[in-house]
Write an enzyme that holds these catalytic residues in place. Sequence first.
Site, PDB file in Angstrom:
ATOM      1  N   THR A  14      48.043  34.301  37.703  1.00  0.00           N
ATOM      2  CA  THR A  14      47.534  35.823  37.360  1.00  0.00           C
ATOM      3  C   THR A  14      47.171  35.949  35.900  1.00  0.00           C
ATOM      4  O   THR A  14      47.987  35.076  35.105  1.00  0.00           O
ATOM      5  CB  THR A  14      48.374  36.916  38.065  1.00  0.00           C
ATOM      6  OG1 THR A  14      49.665  36.877  37.302  1.00  0.00           O
ATOM      7  CG2 THR A  14      48.463  36.669  39.551  1.00  0.00           C
ATOM      8  N   ASP A  15      46.481  36.896  35.598  1.00  0.00           N
ATOM      9  CA  ASP A  15      46.150  36.996  34.115  1.00  0.00           C
ATOM     10  C   ASP A  15      46.755  38.172  33.550  1.00  0.00           C
ATOM     11  O   ASP A  15      47.706  38.876  34.448  1.00  0.00           O
ATOM     12  CB  ASP A  15      44.707  37.157  33.852  1.00  0.00           C
ATOM     13  CG  ASP A  15      43.855  38.549  34.621  1.00  0.00           C
ATOM     14  OD1 ASP A  15      44.595  39.224  35.037  1.00  0.00           O
ATOM     15  OD2 ASP A  15      42.432  38.284  34.660  1.00  0.00           O
ATOM     16  N   ALA A  16      46.602  38.735  32.414  1.00  0.00           N
ATOM     17  CA  ALA A  16      47.452  40.009  31.950  1.00  0.00           C
ATOM     18  C   ALA A  16      46.724  41.223  32.690  1.00  0.00           C
ATOM     19  O   ALA A  16      47.848  42.167  32.503  1.00  0.00           O
ATOM     20  CB  ALA A  16      46.657  40.269  30.263  1.00  0.00           C
TER      21      ALA A  16
END
Length: 136
Positions: A14-16
């Site tokens: 996942t990203d931020a």
Amino acid sequence: MIHRWRMRPLFGDTDAMGVVYYGNYMRYFERGRAELMRSAGKTYSELADQGLHLPVTEAHIKYKLSARYDEDLTIETNLTWVKKASMQFDYRVLRTDNGKEKELVAGYTVHACVDTDGKIRRLPQWLAELTKKTDS
């Protein structure tokens, strides 16, 4: 041949914003291809043992909805066409919400068949025949 493989994204996928990073879908597509081949009784390793490789020559992804960490996803992989030395896989990433599957991502990759020197080679017969098989 359509193959369905279930997986859950890792936290590191996942990203931020807490959604699966867009580039990771290519990894999911690759896993879908590998699992489709495995379900047909062969592996990428066996292909490499024959001195053959399937580099990606074209790729496309359409993002529709976001996937998040630990969601139960299905990666659907379909070998859509085969020529003498190339092939195309289509993919769909699905999530089930309230008993109904929703398509999150769709795409395809086109692959050439080459030897270890990068020269184009004919696809092995067993790989070309995957379009004739069915998978439940």
